[in-house]
Design a protein around this motif. Structure first.
Motif, PDB file in Angstrom:
ATOM      1  N   ARG A  83     -53.404 -99.710  11.629  1.00  0.00           N
ATOM      2  CA  ARG A  83     -52.172 -99.273  12.279  1.00  0.00           C
ATOM      3  C   ARG A  83     -52.447 -99.025  13.746  1.00  0.00           C
ATOM      4  O   ARG A  83     -53.595 -98.869  14.157  1.00  0.00           O
ATOM      5  N   VAL A 126     -50.841 -96.940  17.439  1.00  0.00           N
ATOM      6  CA  VAL A 126     -49.924 -95.995  18.066  1.00  0.00           C
ATOM      7  C   VAL A 126     -49.966 -96.239  19.566  1.00  0.00           C
ATOM      8  O   VAL A 126     -51.050 -96.302  20.158  1.00  0.00           O
ATOM      9  N   THR A 136     -43.854-102.569  26.027  1.00  0.00           N
ATOM     10  CA  THR A 136     -43.758-102.421  24.582  1.00  0.00           C
ATOM     11  C   THR A 136     -43.786-103.760  23.854  1.00  0.00           C
ATOM     12  O   THR A 136     -44.582-103.945  22.933  1.00  0.00           O
ATOM     13  N   LYS A 141     -46.964-105.013  21.488  1.00  0.00           N
ATOM     14  CA  LYS A 141     -46.710-105.308  20.075  1.00  0.00           C
ATOM     15  C   LYS A 141     -47.016-106.761  19.741  1.00  0.00           C
ATOM     16  O   LYS A 141     -47.500-107.064  18.631  1.00  0.00           O
ATOM     17  N   GLU A 188     -48.044-102.707  12.042  1.00  0.00           N
ATOM     18  CA  GLU A 188     -47.502-101.361  11.851  1.00  0.00           C
ATOM     19  C   GLU A 188     -47.801-100.557  13.115  1.00  0.00           C
ATOM     20  O   GLU A 188     -48.924-100.078  13.312  1.00  0.00           O
ATOM     21  N   VAL A 189     -46.817-100.443  13.987  1.00  0.00           N
ATOM     22  CA  VAL A 189     -47.012 -99.843  15.309  1.00  0.00           C
ATOM     23  C   VAL A 189     -45.966 -98.756  15.552  1.00  0.00           C
ATOM     24  O   VAL A 189     -44.762 -99.008  15.457  1.00  0.00           O
ATOM     25  N   ASP A 190     -46.433 -97.556  15.850  1.00  0.00           N
ATOM     26  CA  ASP A 190     -45.553 -96.462  16.247  1.00  0.00           C
ATOM     27  C   ASP A 190     -45.642 -96.284  17.760  1.00  0.00           C
ATOM     28  O   ASP A 190     -46.719 -96.435  18.345  1.00  0.00           O
ATOM     29  N   THR A 191     -44.527 -95.953  18.371  1.00  0.00           N
ATOM     30  CA  THR A 191     -44.491 -95.773  19.823  1.00  0.00           C
ATOM     31  C   THR A 191     -43.933 -94.404  20.171  1.00  0.00           C
ATOM     32  O   THR A 191     -42.897 -93.992  19.652  1.00  0.00           O
ATOM     33  N   VAL A 192     -44.651 -93.689  21.047  1.00  0.00           N
ATOM     34  CA  VAL A 192     -44.195 -92.406  21.567  1.00  0.00           C
ATOM     35  C   VAL A 192     -43.964 -92.578  23.071  1.00  0.00           C
ATOM     36  O   VAL A 192     -44.879 -92.966  23.802  1.00  0.00           O
ATOM     37  N   ALA A 247     -43.828 -85.414  18.784  1.00  0.00           N
ATOM     38  CA  ALA A 247     -43.880 -86.689  18.061  1.00  0.00           C
ATOM     39  C   ALA A 247     -45.322 -87.024  17.665  1.00  0.00           C
ATOM     40  O   ALA A 247     -45.576 -87.524  16.569  1.00  0.00           O
ATOM     41  N   LEU A 258     -47.118 -87.735  13.959  1.00  0.00           N
ATOM     42  CA  LEU A 258     -47.928 -88.908  13.626  1.00  0.00           C
ATOM     43  C   LEU A 258     -49.308 -88.502  13.107  1.00  0.00           C
ATOM     44  O   LEU A 258     -49.820 -89.127  12.168  1.00  0.00           O
ATOM     45  N   ARG A 318     -49.606 -87.770   9.520  1.00  0.00           N
ATOM     46  CA  ARG A 318     -49.561 -88.941   8.624  1.00  0.00           C
ATOM     47  C   ARG A 318     -50.902 -89.647   8.528  1.00  0.00           C
ATOM     48  O   ARG A 318     -51.031 -90.616   7.774  1.00  0.00           O
TER      49      ARG A 318
END
Length: 202
Positions: A134, A136, A154, A158, A168-172, A194, A198, A201
């Protein structure tokens, strides 16, 4: 089971960089959790040169056939590839410079995005070879760009992560940091919250 987290920072402002501050918040929270190991690579303190033809060519030579110079050049990429493969989560602390990512971070991507190593070409297009990881993105910006055409970072990040198989990428986002003190503090507080979510998790 241990979760290994690789944190990459690329702020030229050292300890004054907001993206580095967000990354350090992530590190502090993650390091306090049982079963989490964190590695931090500062791509400014350990700056990589721009990728050149000699280094690119060293990857095309079998390891046992490389000259001393080729072995030294190939080692830059080989070390970073081993580090990437050895971690479960990749965290990118990313400032915005002239609407793009820092060249130091691009130099890292140039060495881990290697055909036959992290992706391969097929008759249906590129296929990622880095599985089960993953990512972030911790994005700090002076203005407000998320969701607009000015946010080139972004989609670029990605796409590069996805090409290697990290989808599976989360962005803050911490945006508007140069738009007044109250705005900055609110944005940073929201970003830290935020990040806390994360980390829970991991």
């Amino acid at each position: 089971m241990t979760t290994r987290v690789l944190v990459l920072t690329a702020s030229i402002l050292a300890e004054n960089g907001q993206s580095k501050g967000l990354a350090e918040h992530f590190i502090a929270r993650a390091a306090s959790r049982d079963g989490v190991e964190v590695t931090h690579r500062d791509l400014v303190a350990e700056e990589l040169p721009h990728l050149g033809l000699a280094e690119l060519g060293s990857w095309q030579v079998a390891a046992e056939e490389r000259s001393d110079e080729q072995r030294a050049l190939a080692a830059r990429s080989d070390v970073l590839l081993a580090e990437l493969r050895g971690h479960d989560v990749v965290v990118l602390g990313v400032p915005m410079y002239n609407l793009g990512i820092p060249s130091q971070l691009k130099a890292w991507f140039d060495r881990v995005m290697r055909a036959g190593e992290t992706f391969r070409y097929t008759e249906n297009g590129p296929q990622g070879l880095v599985e089960g990881k993953r990512a972030v993105i911790l994005a700090a910006r002076g203005g407000q760009y998320a969701g607009t055409e000015k946010d080139t970072q972004t989609p670029h990040l990605k796409l590069m992560l996805g090409m290697m198989g990290i989808t599976e990428v989360d962005t803050v986002f911490a945006e508007g940091l140069n738009m007044g003190e109250s705005h900055r503090e609110a944005a940073l507080k929201e970003a830290r919250q935020a990040i806390d979510g994360l980390v829970e998790r991991l």
